[in-house]
Write an enzyme that holds these catalytic residues in place. Structure first.
Site, PDB file in Angstrom:
ATOM      1  N   ASN A   8       0.858  -1.177   0.000  1.00 49.45           N
ATOM      2  CA  ASN A   8       0.000   0.000   0.000  1.00 49.45           C
ATOM      3  C   ASN A   8       0.900   1.235   0.000  1.00 49.45           C
ATOM      4  O   ASN A   8       1.461   1.596   1.024  1.00 49.45           O
ATOM      5  CB  ASN A   8      -0.889  -0.036   1.261  1.00 49.45           C
ATOM      6  CG  ASN A   8      -1.714   1.223   1.426  1.00 49.45           C
ATOM      7  OD1 ASN A   8      -1.840   2.026   0.504  1.00 49.45           O
ATOM      8  ND2 ASN A   8      -2.286   1.408   2.609  1.00 49.45           N
ATOM      9  N   TRP A   9       1.030   1.845  -1.169  1.00 47.76           N
ATOM     10  CA  TRP A   9       1.958   2.988  -1.300  1.00 47.76           C
ATOM     11  C   TRP A   9       1.389   4.262  -0.688  1.00 47.76           C
ATOM     12  O   TRP A   9       2.087   5.259  -0.582  1.00 47.76           O
ATOM     13  CB  TRP A   9       2.303   3.244  -2.777  1.00 47.76           C
ATOM     14  CG  TRP A   9       3.144   2.180  -3.417  1.00 47.76           C
ATOM     15  CD1 TRP A   9       3.546   0.989  -2.851  1.00 47.76           C
ATOM     16  CD2 TRP A   9       3.702   2.201  -4.735  1.00 47.76           C
ATOM     17  NE1 TRP A   9       4.306   0.278  -3.743  1.00 47.76           N
ATOM     18  CE2 TRP A   9       4.429   0.999  -4.913  1.00 47.76           C
ATOM     19  CE3 TRP A   9       3.660   3.121  -5.788  1.00 47.76           C
ATOM     20  CZ2 TRP A   9       5.093   0.685  -6.094  1.00 47.76           C
ATOM     21  CZ3 TRP A   9       4.321   2.805  -6.975  1.00 47.76           C
ATOM     22  CH2 TRP A   9       5.037   1.607  -7.111  1.00 47.76           C
ATOM     23  N   LYS A  10       0.107   4.255  -0.364  1.00 48.95           N
ATOM     24  CA  LYS A  10      -0.554   5.461   0.165  1.00 48.95           C
ATOM     25  C   LYS A  10      -0.303   6.645  -0.788  1.00 48.95           C
ATOM     26  O   LYS A  10      -0.229   6.430  -1.991  1.00 48.95           O
ATOM     27  CB  LYS A  10      -0.073   5.745   1.592  1.00 48.95           C
ATOM     28  CG  LYS A  10      -0.192   4.499   2.491  1.00 48.95           C
ATOM     29  CD  LYS A  10      -0.028   4.762   3.940  1.00 48.95           C
ATOM     30  CE  LYS A  10      -0.178   3.442   4.692  1.00 48.95           C
ATOM     31  NZ  LYS A  10      -0.237   3.601   6.136  1.00 48.95           N
ATOM     32  N   HIS A  95      -9.662   1.234   4.592  1.00 47.30           N
ATOM     33  CA  HIS A  95      -8.399   1.428   5.313  1.00 47.30           C
ATOM     34  C   HIS A  95      -8.655   2.428   6.454  1.00 47.30           C
ATOM     35  O   HIS A  95      -9.439   3.362   6.296  1.00 47.30           O
ATOM     36  CB  HIS A  95      -7.324   1.956   4.359  1.00 47.30           C
ATOM     37  CG  HIS A  95      -5.975   1.972   4.987  1.00 47.30           C
ATOM     38  ND1 HIS A  95      -5.578   2.959   5.857  1.00 47.30           N
ATOM     39  CD2 HIS A  95      -4.939   1.099   4.916  1.00 47.30           C
ATOM     40  CE1 HIS A  95      -4.346   2.690   6.284  1.00 47.30           C
ATOM     41  NE2 HIS A  95      -3.937   1.565   5.716  1.00 47.30           N
ATOM     42  N   GLU A  97      -7.089   4.868   7.458  1.00 47.73           N
ATOM     43  CA  GLU A  97      -6.856   6.277   7.090  1.00 47.73           C
ATOM     44  C   GLU A  97      -8.053   6.852   6.328  1.00 47.73           C
ATOM     45  O   GLU A  97      -8.337   8.042   6.409  1.00 47.73           O
ATOM     46  CB  GLU A  97      -5.542   6.403   6.282  1.00 47.73           C
ATOM     47  CG  GLU A  97      -4.342   6.267   7.204  1.00 47.73           C
ATOM     48  CD  GLU A  97      -3.092   5.688   6.563  1.00 47.73           C
ATOM     49  OE1 GLU A  97      -2.990   5.661   5.322  1.00 47.73           O
ATOM     50  OE2 GLU A  97      -2.202   5.251   7.323  1.00 47.73           O
ATOM     51  N   GLU A 165      -5.763  -4.755  10.580  1.00 42.77           N
ATOM     52  CA  GLU A 165      -4.740  -3.735  10.791  1.00 42.77           C
ATOM     53  C   GLU A 165      -5.067  -2.963  12.072  1.00 42.77           C
ATOM     54  O   GLU A 165      -5.878  -2.031  12.048  1.00 42.77           O
ATOM     55  CB  GLU A 165      -4.710  -2.757   9.612  1.00 42.77           C
ATOM     56  CG  GLU A 165      -4.324  -3.386   8.301  1.00 42.77           C
ATOM     57  CD  GLU A 165      -3.713  -2.365   7.350  1.00 42.77           C
ATOM     58  OE1 GLU A 165      -2.584  -2.570   6.931  1.00 42.77           O
ATOM     59  OE2 GLU A 165      -4.382  -1.351   7.054  1.00 42.77           O
ATOM     60  N   GLY A 171       2.230   2.365  10.954  1.00 43.36           N
ATOM     61  CA  GLY A 171       3.245   3.415  10.893  1.00 43.36           C
ATOM     62  C   GLY A 171       3.907   3.739  12.219  1.00 43.36           C
ATOM     63  O   GLY A 171       4.647   4.712  12.333  1.00 43.36           O
ATOM     64  N   SER A 210       3.047  -1.950  10.576  1.00 48.23           N
ATOM     65  CA  SER A 210       4.482  -2.025  10.892  1.00 48.23           C
ATOM     66  C   SER A 210       5.128  -3.354  10.509  1.00 48.23           C
ATOM     67  O   SER A 210       6.012  -3.840  11.206  1.00 48.23           O
ATOM     68  CB  SER A 210       4.728  -1.709  12.369  1.00 48.23           C
ATOM     69  OG  SER A 210       4.384  -0.360  12.636  1.00 48.23           O
ATOM     70  N   GLY A 231       2.670  -1.028   4.409  1.00 47.65           N
ATOM     71  CA  GLY A 231       2.674   0.394   4.050  1.00 47.65           C
ATOM     72  C   GLY A 231       4.096   0.880   3.848  1.00 47.65           C
ATOM     73  O   GLY A 231       4.719   0.629   2.807  1.00 47.65           O
ATOM     74  N   GLY A 232       4.638   1.532   4.847  1.00 46.53           N
ATOM     75  CA  GLY A 232       5.963   2.173   4.775  1.00 46.53           C
ATOM     76  C   GLY A 232       7.051   1.306   4.153  1.00 46.53           C
ATOM     77  O   GLY A 232       7.791   1.768   3.283  1.00 46.53           O
TER      78      GLY A 232
HETATM   79  P1  PGA Z   1       2.581   0.467   7.777  1.00 43.92           P
HETATM   80  O1  PGA Z   1       1.117   0.692   7.145  1.00 43.92           O
HETATM   81  O2  PGA Z   1       3.123  -0.819   7.198  1.00 43.92           O
HETATM   82  O3  PGA Z   1       3.356   1.674   7.360  1.00 43.92           O
HETATM   83  O4  PGA Z   1       2.405   0.376   9.263  1.00 43.92           O
HETATM   84  C1  PGA Z   1       0.258  -0.389   6.886  1.00 43.92           C
HETATM   85  C2  PGA Z   1      -1.010   0.128   6.267  1.00 43.92           C
HETATM   86  O5  PGA Z   1      -1.433   1.245   6.588  1.00 43.92           O
HETATM   87  O6  PGA Z   1      -1.623  -0.550   5.405  1.00 43.92           O
END
Ligand code: PGA
Length: 248
Positions: A8-10, A95, A97, A165, A171, A210, A231-232
Site C-alpha cells: 500500500n503505497w498510500k 483502510h 486512514e 490492521e 506506521g 508495521s 505500508g511504509g
Molecule cells: P505500515 O502501514 O506498514 O506503514 O504500518 C500499513 C497500512 O497502513 O496498510
C-alpha cells in the site's frame, strides 16, 4: 496456499520510483512465484505506469479506494471500473486512514466492497481497533461490529480478502505479539465464517501494521495469517523484496 503480500503505497511515489520499484518486485516475485502472490497498490496517478512495468509478470495491481457509485459527479474520486480499466484486480476498502480522514463508516465500506465485487475486483476489506479500544478491552467487539457491517452479502459467494490492521500498529513501529496475532486472526476467521456461512478455508485474513523485513517471516508463519498488507516498508525496494522473499 500462496501467501499474499500487498503493498500500500498510500500518497507516496513518483514515476521514477514506480518504475524501479515495480521492476525490482517483478524480478523478486519470479523467484518465489509458487509461494507468494504480490499486489502493488500505487496512487491512482501511477496505476498506468506500474501496469506497464508489471505487464506479463505474475505481479498484480490494486487501487487504494473506490467510490460506491459506478460513475457520477464526484470530483476527485475514482470508480471501481476506472481501476479495472487501469489493470487492477484488487481494491483496498475501509483502510483506517479512509475511515479516519474521510469519516468512512463500515456501512460505506460495505457499499464500496459491493461495488468492487460487482465490477469484478477483489476487495481487500480493512478492519482494526484503535489504541483506546484496545486498552478498554474492546478489540473483539469492535472487530465483530466491523465484520458484521463491512462485509457485503455479495462476498458470501465471491472472492474477498480481510486485512486486520490494528490502528495503533500502523506506521508506529509497534506490532502485536505473534500470540496476539494468532488469537485475533483465529477469532476473525471463526466470527466471519459464522456470520457469513462461508467455509473457513475460503477466508483469507492478512495482517497489516508495521510489517518490515525483520518481522515478516515470523508474522506470515503464524496460524491464521494469509499474508501481509505493507505500508511504509513497501516503498523501499530492498526491504519490500525481502518481505516477498520471507513469504516464499
Ligand atoms: P505500515 O502501514 O506498514 O506503514 O504500518 C500499513 C497500512 O497502513 O496498510
Amino acid at each position: 496456499m500462496k501467501k499474499i503480500v500487498i503493498a500500500n503505497w498510500k500518497m507516496y511515489g513518483d514515476l521514477a520510483m514506480a518504475a524501479s520499484l515495480s521492476q525490482a518486485v517483478v524480478r523478486e516475485e519470479k523467484l518465489h512465484t509458487a509461494k507468494v502472490s504480490v499486489v502493488l497498490c500505487p496512487p491512482a496517478s501511477l496505476l498506468f505506469s506500474v501496469a506497464s512495468h508489471i505487464g506479463g509478470s505474475g505481479v498484480k495491481m490494486g487501487g487504494q479506494d473506490c467510490h460506491i457509485q459506478p460513475e457520477g459527479a464526484y470530483t476527485g474520486d475514482i470508480s471501481a471500473n476506472m481501476l479495472k480499466q487501469a489493470g487492477c484486480q484488487y481494491v483496498i476498502v475501509g483502510h483506517s486512514e479512509r475511515r479516519k480522514f474521510h469519516n468512512e463508516s463500515s456501512r460505506q465500506v460495505c457499499q464500496k466492497a459491493t461495488r468492487a465485487i460487482k465490477t469484478g475486483l477483489i476487495p481487500v476489506i480493512c478492519i482494526g481497533e484503535t489504541e483506546e479500544e484496545r486498552t478498554e478491552g474492546k478489540t473483539k467487539d469492535i472487530l465483530a461490529e466491523q465484520i458484521r457491517e463491512s462485509i457485503p452479502e455479495e462476498a458470501f459467494s465471491n472472492d474477498f480478502i480481510l486485512a486486520y490492521e490494528p490502528v495503533w500498529a500502523i506506521g508506529s513501529g509497534k506490532t502485536p505479539t505473534v500470540d496476539d496475532i494468532r488469537e485475533i486472526h483465529t477469532y476473525i476467521e471463526s466470527f466471519t465464517a459464522k456470520r457469513t456461512g462461508i467455509d473457513k478455508s475460503r477466508i483469507s485474513v492478512l495482517y497489516g501494521g508495521s510489517v518490515k523485513a525483520s518481522n515478516a517471516r515470523e508474522i506470515m508463519a503464524t496460524d491464521g495469517v494469509a499474508g501481509v498488507l505493507v505500508g511504509g516498508a513497501s516503498l523501499k525496494e530492498d526491504e519490500f523484496c525481502r518481505i516477498i522473499a520471507a513469504a516464499g
